[in-house]
Structure formats: structure tokens, C-alpha cells
Design a protein around this motif. Structure first.
Motif, PDB file in Angstrom:
ATOM      1  N   LYS A  19      23.295  40.249  33.831  1.00 15.34           N
ATOM      2  CA  LYS A  19      23.293  39.166  32.844  1.00 15.34           C
ATOM      3  C   LYS A  19      24.696  38.576  32.679  1.00 15.34           C
ATOM      4  N   GLU A  20      25.689  39.464  32.604  1.00 19.57           N
ATOM      5  CA  GLU A  20      27.061  39.012  32.366  1.00 19.57           C
ATOM      6  C   GLU A  20      27.586  38.136  33.499  1.00 19.57           C
ATOM      7  N   TYR A  21      27.267  38.522  34.737  1.00 17.33           N
ATOM      8  CA  TYR A  21      27.819  37.819  35.890  1.00 17.33           C
ATOM      9  C   TYR A  21      26.896  36.737  36.449  1.00 17.33           C
ATOM     10  N   HIS A  22      25.693  36.609  35.903  1.00 22.28           N
ATOM     11  CA  HIS A  22      24.774  35.591  36.404  1.00 22.28           C
ATOM     12  C   HIS A  22      25.401  34.203  36.293  1.00 22.28           C
ATOM     13  N   ASP A  23      25.365  33.462  37.390  1.00 26.23           N
ATOM     14  CA  ASP A  23      25.897  32.095  37.484  1.00 26.23           C
ATOM     15  C   ASP A  23      27.414  32.041  37.346  1.00 26.23           C
ATOM     16  N   GLU A  24      28.067  33.194  37.462  1.00 26.62           N
ATOM     17  CA  GLU A  24      29.529  33.239  37.446  1.00 26.62           C
ATOM     18  C   GLU A  24      30.063  33.379  38.877  1.00 26.62           C
ATOM     19  N   ILE A  25      31.350  33.067  39.042  1.00 33.01           N
ATOM     20  CA  ILE A  25      31.993  33.149  40.358  1.00 33.01           C
ATOM     21  C   ILE A  25      32.774  34.449  40.465  1.00 33.01           C
ATOM     22  N   VAL A  26      32.574  35.149  41.572  1.00 32.30           N
ATOM     23  CA  VAL A  26      33.313  36.372  41.876  1.00 32.30           C
ATOM     24  C   VAL A  26      34.004  36.185  43.223  1.00 32.30           C
ATOM     25  N   ILE A  27      35.313  36.336  43.254  1.00 27.66           N
ATOM     26  CA  ILE A  27      36.081  36.237  44.492  1.00 27.66           C
ATOM     27  C   ILE A  27      36.296  37.634  45.053  1.00 27.66           C
ATOM     28  N   VAL A  28      35.902  37.851  46.288  1.00 30.91           N
ATOM     29  CA  VAL A  28      36.109  39.132  46.958  1.00 30.91           C
ATOM     30  C   VAL A  28      37.070  38.927  48.117  1.00 30.91           C
ATOM     31  N   LYS A  29      38.242  39.575  48.030  1.00 34.01           N
ATOM     32  CA  LYS A  29      39.143  39.585  49.170  1.00 34.01           C
ATOM     33  C   LYS A  29      38.744  40.746  50.074  1.00 34.01           C
ATOM     34  N   TYR A  30      38.334  40.408  51.285  1.00 28.55           N
ATOM     35  CA  TYR A  30      37.787  41.369  52.237  1.00 28.55           C
ATOM     36  C   TYR A  30      38.857  41.716  53.253  1.00 28.55           C
ATOM     37  N   GLY A  31      39.232  42.999  53.286  1.00 28.59           N
ATOM     38  CA  GLY A  31      40.249  43.427  54.232  1.00 28.59           C
ATOM     39  C   GLY A  31      40.266  44.938  54.352  1.00 28.59           C
ATOM     40  N   GLY A  32      41.256  45.446  55.073  1.00 25.21           N
ATOM     41  CA  GLY A  32      41.402  46.889  55.225  1.00 25.21           C
ATOM     42  C   GLY A  32      40.355  47.511  56.125  1.00 25.21           C
ATOM     43  N   ASN A  33      40.100  48.810  55.901  1.00 31.98           N
ATOM     44  CA  ASN A  33      39.192  49.568  56.748  1.00 31.98           C
ATOM     45  C   ASN A  33      37.764  49.044  56.694  1.00 31.98           C
ATOM     46  N   ALA A  34      37.422  48.370  55.601  1.00 31.58           N
ATOM     47  CA  ALA A  34      36.073  47.817  55.464  1.00 31.58           C
ATOM     48  C   ALA A  34      35.802  46.718  56.479  1.00 31.58           C
ATOM     49  N   MET A  35      36.857  46.215  57.122  1.00 30.20           N
ATOM     50  CA  MET A  35      36.667  45.218  58.174  1.00 30.20           C
ATOM     51  C   MET A  35      36.590  45.845  59.558  1.00 30.20           C
ATOM     52  N   ILE A  36      36.860  47.139  59.628  1.00 29.01           N
ATOM     53  CA  ILE A  36      36.921  47.819  60.933  1.00 29.01           C
ATOM     54  C   ILE A  36      35.720  48.721  61.144  1.00 29.01           C
ATOM     55  N   ASP A  37      35.411  49.543  60.155  1.00 25.17           N
ATOM     56  CA  ASP A  37      34.301  50.493  60.235  1.00 25.17           C
ATOM     57  C   ASP A  37      32.962  49.754  60.133  1.00 25.17           C
ATOM     58  N   GLU A  38      32.090  49.934  61.131  1.00 32.37           N
ATOM     59  CA  GLU A  38      30.847  49.169  61.196  1.00 32.37           C
ATOM     60  C   GLU A  38      29.932  49.452  60.010  1.00 32.37           C
ATOM     61  N   GLN A  39      29.877  50.700  59.564  1.00 31.83           N
ATOM     62  CA  GLN A  39      29.022  51.046  58.434  1.00 31.83           C
ATOM     63  C   GLN A  39      29.529  50.397  57.146  1.00 31.83           C
ATOM     64  N   LEU A  40      30.845  50.378  56.983  1.00 27.36           N
ATOM     65  CA  LEU A  40      31.424  49.739  55.809  1.00 27.36           C
ATOM     66  C   LEU A  40      31.232  48.224  55.862  1.00 27.36           C
ATOM     67  N   LYS A  41      31.380  47.637  57.039  1.00 24.75           N
ATOM     68  CA  LYS A  41      31.146  46.199  57.193  1.00 24.75           C
ATOM     69  C   LYS A  41      29.726  45.851  56.784  1.00 24.75           C
ATOM     70  N   LYS A  42      28.775  46.657  57.228  1.00 23.85           N
ATOM     71  CA  LYS A  42      27.364  46.433  56.893  1.00 23.85           C
ATOM     72  C   LYS A  42      27.155  46.503  55.382  1.00 23.85           C
ATOM     73  N   ALA A  43      27.807  47.477  54.730  1.00 26.90           N
ATOM     74  CA  ALA A  43      27.656  47.646  53.290  1.00 26.90           C
ATOM     75  C   ALA A  43      28.240  46.459  52.528  1.00 26.90           C
ATOM     76  N   VAL A  44      29.380  45.939  52.973  1.00 25.73           N
ATOM     77  CA  VAL A  44      29.987  44.776  52.315  1.00 25.73           C
ATOM     78  C   VAL A  44      29.050  43.578  52.400  1.00 25.73           C
ATOM     79  N   ILE A  45      28.506  43.325  53.571  1.00 21.71           N
ATOM     80  CA  ILE A  45      27.583  42.195  53.749  1.00 21.71           C
ATOM     81  C   ILE A  45      26.356  42.376  52.862  1.00 21.71           C
ATOM     82  N   GLU A  46      25.817  43.584  52.813  1.00 24.16           N
ATOM     83  CA  GLU A  46      24.654  43.846  51.965  1.00 24.16           C
ATOM     84  C   GLU A  46      24.983  43.598  50.489  1.00 24.16           C
TER      85      GLU A  46
END
Length: 287
Positions: A19-46
Motif C-alpha cells: 500500500k505504501e509503495y503503490h504508484d510510487e517510484i523506487v530507484i534500484v542501482k544494480y551492481g556488484g556480485n548480483a550482476m555476475i552470479d546467474e542465480q542472483l541476476k535471476k532473483a533481481v529480475i524476478e
């Protein structure tokens, strides 16, 4: 196997945050190991897709250091860093622009179920920059953002797309492409869009009261507490620019900014939709 009751409790816990975040903007800076590890990449996209589906406007801003390093190595160009910043001559800048705005950006877009639209900071003069000045070194085409024109991003959000943005800017004075620190770009964009939340995905658990003790995580910080944490050495080294980005975003009107551990699967959902959260959150004084 998780019981139905436990699953229901998790959903119920998430409800007030949805409810709090509905229709609000959230900026996610994507970097680090989450861009390298395939399982983490999948989780970020999900995570991004789920938030989008429930009406939270996620803007994904990314770097791509490992991919840049690999391409520079292939082309025989030596990587050079001074104080954590990549020295970016004209030849290196061509590689940076190609990798970030081409390879990395479009790979991310391709996984967002047709909802992602890729941009670089040069599109629509999104990020305008001037050359970074430092007494330590000539960093070449490394820039500092001096203006953000986010109309194009707003249009994409209004049309229910997920903007995916690479951290490249256009030179305000010379029209040249400039390499921009992704944390800084995310902070500037969050302020310009009046985002509800800024999230920096990193390879650390957050800000520790004792760097040697992983259990000493500082979960929340008000801006008034920052000077003392700086003077006693809690904020130091590589944490300084990340903290500065969070502080600047909050000062410019972003409600909350968090440094979270991108090595934890679904860390974005944990941070936004649970009572415990994850990492270190910077708050406005009145909260």
C-alpha cells in the motif's frame, strides 16, 4: 515445505508496504556480485517484475564493471584505477559506452518480459555532466552530473514500462560521452524523480559499527548522526561515496535510501516488503 499459514503470514506482512509503495517510484542501482552470479541476476529480475506487477514503479540503473574489464582485456587496453575511479581515456570510453549501453543494458531489458526499455544517460539529455576535477589525477572522460532531464523516464513510467538506464552521461560543454559512477547517477535520478526510495545493491551487508563484526549492522541512520559516524571512523573507505549518495538523495527529498546486500537472493523484496528489511537505511529527520 512451507505451510499455507506461513505463506499467508508473509503476504499479510507485505500488505502495508504494498500500500505504501503503490504508484510510487523506487530507484534500484544494480551492481556488484548480483550482476555476475546467474542465480542472483535471476532473483533481481524476478524482484523487479513482481514490484512492477503490483503497481510499484521501479527504475533500474546499472553499472557493469566486470563486463567492461573483460572487454578491455580482450582489446588489450589496460584498466587503471585511482582512488576507486576508473581512468577513462577516449579509447576506454568507447568501450565503456559500448558495453554499458549496448551489451549490459540490452541483456537486462531482454529479461523483463517486454516491459523493459533501455536508455543510456545520453538519451534525451537525461544526464548532463562536466569533467570530474581532482588534484590526484586526470581521470579523462569521467564526469560529474550537473543536470538531470527526466521527462523521458517519466513518460516511460506513465506508459507502464520499466526504464533500464546505463550510467553514461553527455558532456554539457563538449557533447562527449562521460563515464559516471552508477551510485551517484542513481542518487541524482532519485532526487530528480522525487522517488520514494533509493536502493543501492552492493557486496556488503551494510554499514557496520565495527567493520570486524558482521553482526554490528547499523539498520537505520538519521542524517544528524552522520558527522559522528564519520569522525569516529565508522564511515570510511569505500563506504564514504555510497553514504554520500544516500545522504544527498535524502536531503533532496527522497524519503528513504538504503545500502543493501545484493548477495542475498531477493534482497530487494526483503528490503521493501518485510518488517525486518535488510542493510542500512538512511532516513529523513522527522521519520
Amino acid at each position: 515445505m512451507m505451510s499455507a499459514e506461513k505463506k499467508a503470514a508473509i503476504l499479510a506482512e507485505a500488505l502495508p508496504y504494498l500500500k505504501e509503495y503503490h504508484d510510487e517510484i523506487v530507484i534500484v542501482k544494480y551492481g556488484g556480485n548480483a550482476m555476475i552470479d546467474e542465480q542472483l541476476k535471476k532473483a533481481v529480475i524476478e524482484d523487479v517484475l513482481m514490484l512492477h506487477l503490483v503497481g510499484i514503479h521501479v527504475v533500474l540503473l546499472h553499472g557493469g564493471g566486470p563486463d567492461i574489464n573483460r572487454m578491455l582485456k580482450k582489446t588489450g587496453i589496460e584498466s587503471q584505477f585511482v582512488n576507486g575511479l576508473r581512468v577513462t581515456d577516449e579509447q576506454t570510453m568507447e568501450i565503456v559506452q559500448m558495453v554499458l549501453s549496448g551489451k549490459v543494458n540490452k541483456e537486462l531489458v531482454s529479461h523483463l518480459d517486454g516491459k523493459g526499455v533501455g536508455l543510456c544517460g545520453m538519451d534525451g539529455n537525461l544526464f548532463q555532466a562536466i569533467k570530474h576535477q581532482s588534484p590526484d589525477a586526470d581521470y579523462g572522460y569521467v564526469g560529474d552530473i550537473v543536470q538531470v532531464n527526466c521527462d523521458l523516464v517519466k513518460d516511460l513510467i506513465e506508459k507502464n514500462y520499466i526504464p533500464v538506464i546505463s550510467s553514461v552521461a553527455i558532456g554539457q560543454e563538449d557533447g562527449h560521452a562521460y563515464n559516471i559512477n552508477a551510485d551517484l547517477a542513481a542518487s541524482k535520478l532519485a532526487a530528480a524523480l522525487h522517488a520514494k526510495k533509493l536502493i543501492l545493491l552492493t557486496d556488503i551487508v551494510g554499514l557496520l559499527a565495527d567493520p570486524k563484526d558482521p553482526n554490528s549492522l547499523i539498520e537505520t541512520i538519521k542524517l544528524s548522526q552522520i558527522p559522528a559516524l564519520q569522525s569516529n571512523g565508522v564511515i570510511r573507505g569505500g563506504m564514504i561515496p555510497k553514504v554520500d549518495c544516500c545522504v544527498e538523495a535524502v536531503r533532496q527529498g527522497v524519503s528513504r535510501a538504503s545500502i543493501i546486500d545484493g548477495r542475498v537472493e531477493h534482497s530487494i523484496l526483503i528490503e521493501l516488503l518485510t518488517n525486518v528489511g535488510i542493510g542500512t537505511m538512511f532516513l529523513q529527520e522527522e521519520i
